[in-house]
Design a protein around this motif. Structure first.
Motif, PDB file in Angstrom:
ATOM      1  N   ASN A   4       0.813  -1.215   0.000  1.00 29.06           N
ATOM      2  CA  ASN A   4       0.000   0.000   0.000  1.00 29.06           C
ATOM      3  C   ASN A   4       0.847   1.267   0.000  1.00 29.06           C
ATOM      4  N   ASN A   5       2.146   1.112   0.070  1.00 34.56           N
ATOM      5  CA  ASN A   5       3.068   2.248   0.045  1.00 34.56           C
ATOM      6  C   ASN A   5       2.951   2.936  -1.319  1.00 34.56           C
ATOM      7  N   PRO A   6       2.710   4.257  -1.334  1.00 34.89           N
ATOM      8  CA  PRO A   6       2.539   4.974  -2.617  1.00 34.89           C
ATOM      9  C   PRO A   6       3.729   4.826  -3.558  1.00 34.89           C
ATOM     10  N   ASP A   7       4.954   4.771  -3.011  1.00 35.45           N
ATOM     11  CA  ASP A   7       6.129   4.622  -3.869  1.00 35.45           C
ATOM     12  C   ASP A   7       6.130   3.261  -4.559  1.00 35.45           C
ATOM     13  N   ILE A   8       5.759   2.223  -3.812  1.00 36.27           N
ATOM     14  CA  ILE A   8       5.702   0.884  -4.394  1.00 36.27           C
ATOM     15  C   ILE A   8       4.598   0.820  -5.445  1.00 36.27           C
ATOM     16  N   GLN A   9       3.453   1.456  -5.169  1.00 39.01           N
ATOM     17  CA  GLN A   9       2.371   1.480  -6.146  1.00 39.01           C
ATOM     18  C   GLN A   9       2.793   2.195  -7.419  1.00 39.01           C
ATOM     19  N   ASP A  10       3.574   3.272  -7.286  1.00 36.40           N
ATOM     20  CA  ASP A  10       4.079   3.987  -8.458  1.00 36.40           C
ATOM     21  C   ASP A  10       4.957   3.077  -9.316  1.00 36.40           C
ATOM     22  N   VAL A  11       5.842   2.325  -8.662  1.00 36.62           N
ATOM     23  CA  VAL A  11       6.733   1.425  -9.395  1.00 36.62           C
ATOM     24  C   VAL A  11       5.919   0.340 -10.092  1.00 36.62           C
ATOM     25  N   ILE A  12       4.913  -0.203  -9.397  1.00 31.47           N
ATOM     26  CA  ILE A  12       4.066  -1.240  -9.987  1.00 31.47           C
ATOM     27  C   ILE A  12       3.348  -0.700 -11.222  1.00 31.47           C
ATOM     28  N   LYS A  13       2.798   0.526 -11.129  1.00 39.84           N
ATOM     29  CA  LYS A  13       2.116   1.127 -12.274  1.00 39.84           C
ATOM     30  C   LYS A  13       3.066   1.303 -13.447  1.00 39.84           C
ATOM     31  N   VAL A  23       3.533   6.291 -17.734  1.00 38.53           N
ATOM     32  CA  VAL A  23       2.560   6.769 -16.766  1.00 38.53           C
ATOM     33  C   VAL A  23       3.229   7.850 -15.930  1.00 38.53           C
ATOM     34  N   ASP A  24       2.644   9.025 -15.928  1.00 40.44           N
ATOM     35  CA  ASP A  24       3.164  10.123 -15.122  1.00 40.44           C
ATOM     36  C   ASP A  24       2.496  10.031 -13.759  1.00 40.44           C
ATOM     37  N   THR A  25       3.164   9.378 -12.814  1.00 42.67           N
ATOM     38  CA  THR A  25       2.556   9.131 -11.504  1.00 42.67           C
ATOM     39  C   THR A  25       2.315  10.422 -10.743  1.00 42.67           C
ATOM     40  N   ARG A  26       3.161  11.412 -10.942  1.00 41.54           N
ATOM     41  CA  ARG A  26       2.961  12.691 -10.262  1.00 41.54           C
ATOM     42  C   ARG A  26       1.673  13.353 -10.742  1.00 41.54           C
ATOM     43  N   ALA A  27       1.444  13.317 -12.054  1.00 45.51           N
ATOM     44  CA  ALA A  27       0.221  13.897 -12.621  1.00 45.51           C
ATOM     45  C   ALA A  27      -1.011  13.120 -12.151  1.00 45.51           C
ATOM     46  N   LEU A  28      -0.891  11.801 -12.087  1.00 47.66           N
ATOM     47  CA  LEU A  28      -2.009  10.994 -11.595  1.00 47.66           C
ATOM     48  C   LEU A  28      -2.338  11.328 -10.152  1.00 47.66           C
ATOM     49  N   ARG A  29      -1.301  11.490  -9.346  1.00 51.02           N
ATOM     50  CA  ARG A  29      -1.502  11.827  -7.934  1.00 51.02           C
ATOM     51  C   ARG A  29      -2.162  13.202  -7.791  1.00 51.02           C
ATOM     52  N   LEU A  34      -7.046  16.459  -6.736  1.00 54.85           N
ATOM     53  CA  LEU A  34      -8.018  17.427  -7.243  1.00 54.85           C
ATOM     54  C   LEU A  34      -9.433  16.845  -7.188  1.00 54.85           C
ATOM     55  N   LEU A  35      -9.575  15.591  -7.618  1.00 58.47           N
ATOM     56  CA  LEU A  35     -10.885  14.936  -7.576  1.00 58.47           C
ATOM     57  C   LEU A  35     -11.372  14.764  -6.139  1.00 58.47           C
ATOM     58  N   LYS A  36     -10.449  14.453  -5.246  1.00 59.64           N
ATOM     59  CA  LYS A  36     -10.809  14.308  -3.829  1.00 59.64           C
ATOM     60  C   LYS A  36     -11.323  15.639  -3.283  1.00 59.64           C
ATOM     61  N   GLY A  37     -10.632  16.721  -3.599  1.00 56.51           N
ATOM     62  CA  GLY A  37     -11.069  18.049  -3.167  1.00 56.51           C
ATOM     63  C   GLY A  37     -12.409  18.427  -3.761  1.00 56.51           C
ATOM     64  N   PHE A  38     -12.629  18.077  -5.017  1.00 53.26           N
ATOM     65  CA  PHE A  38     -13.899  18.384  -5.682  1.00 53.26           C
ATOM     66  C   PHE A  38     -15.035  17.603  -5.032  1.00 53.26           C
ATOM     67  N   ARG A  39     -14.795  16.306  -4.719  1.00 56.45           N
ATOM     68  CA  ARG A  39     -15.822  15.499  -4.053  1.00 56.45           C
ATOM     69  C   ARG A  39     -16.179  16.092  -2.701  1.00 56.45           C
ATOM     70  N   GLU A  40     -15.166  16.551  -1.970  1.00 54.81           N
ATOM     71  CA  GLU A  40     -15.420  17.164  -0.663  1.00 54.81           C
ATOM     72  C   GLU A  40     -16.209  18.463  -0.830  1.00 54.81           C
ATOM     73  N   ALA A  41     -15.894  19.230  -1.853  1.00 51.63           N
ATOM     74  CA  ALA A  41     -16.604  20.487  -2.100  1.00 51.63           C
ATOM     75  C   ALA A  41     -18.067  20.232  -2.449  1.00 51.63           C
ATOM     76  N   LEU A  42     -18.340  19.129  -3.137  1.00 49.13           N
ATOM     77  CA  LEU A  42     -19.722  18.811  -3.512  1.00 49.13           C
ATOM     78  C   LEU A  42     -20.604  18.569  -2.287  1.00 49.13           C
ATOM     79  N   LYS A  43     -19.999  18.241  -1.161  1.00 53.26           N
ATOM     80  CA  LYS A  43     -20.760  17.967   0.057  1.00 53.26           C
ATOM     81  C   LYS A  43     -21.156  19.246   0.806  1.00 53.26           C
ATOM     82  N   LEU A  44     -20.617  20.382   0.405  1.00 54.09           N
ATOM     83  CA  LEU A  44     -20.908  21.642   1.087  1.00 54.09           C
ATOM     84  C   LEU A  44     -22.359  22.043   0.849  1.00 54.09           C
ATOM     85  N   ARG A  45     -22.936  22.743   1.825  1.00 54.14           N
ATOM     86  CA  ARG A  45     -24.370  23.038   1.797  1.00 54.14           C
ATOM     87  C   ARG A  45     -24.741  24.252   0.950  1.00 54.14           C
TER      88      ARG A  45
END
Length: 78
Positions: A4-13, A23-29, A34-45
């Motif tokens: 589950n280590n992000p560095d190991i996942q990057d190497v696997i990808k 695969v640009d792992t930095r761009a994917l991250r 960004l998507l995580k932040g957008f999902r959180e913003a969608l929950k705002l009232r």
């Protein structure tokens, strides 16, 4: 080794994509964050809170992106 280590996942990808387009792992991250932040913003009232959160994510710089984000928020807040 922690799979589950992000560095190991990057190497696997990168290994899985061998012979394919790199695969640009930095761009994917960044995209995932960004998507995580957008999902959180969608929950705002309120629309005001949503627009402030979207501005922090950089969507408000582009009026088209802001308009699309507001459409998504309005559809999800019903």
């Amino acid at each position: 080794m922690d799979p589950n280590n992000p560095d190991i996942q990057d190497v696997i990808k990168e290994e899985k994509s061998r012979g394919k387009r790199r695969v640009d792992t930095r761009a994917l991250r960044q995209k995932e964050e960004l998507l995580k932040g957008f999902r959180e913003a969608l929950k705002l009232r309120t629309e005001r809170e949503f627009v402030e959160a979207i501005r922090e994510l950089g969507f408000a710089d582009d009026p088209v992106k802001l308009r699309e984000a507001l459409k998504i928020w309005r559809a999800s807040s019903r």
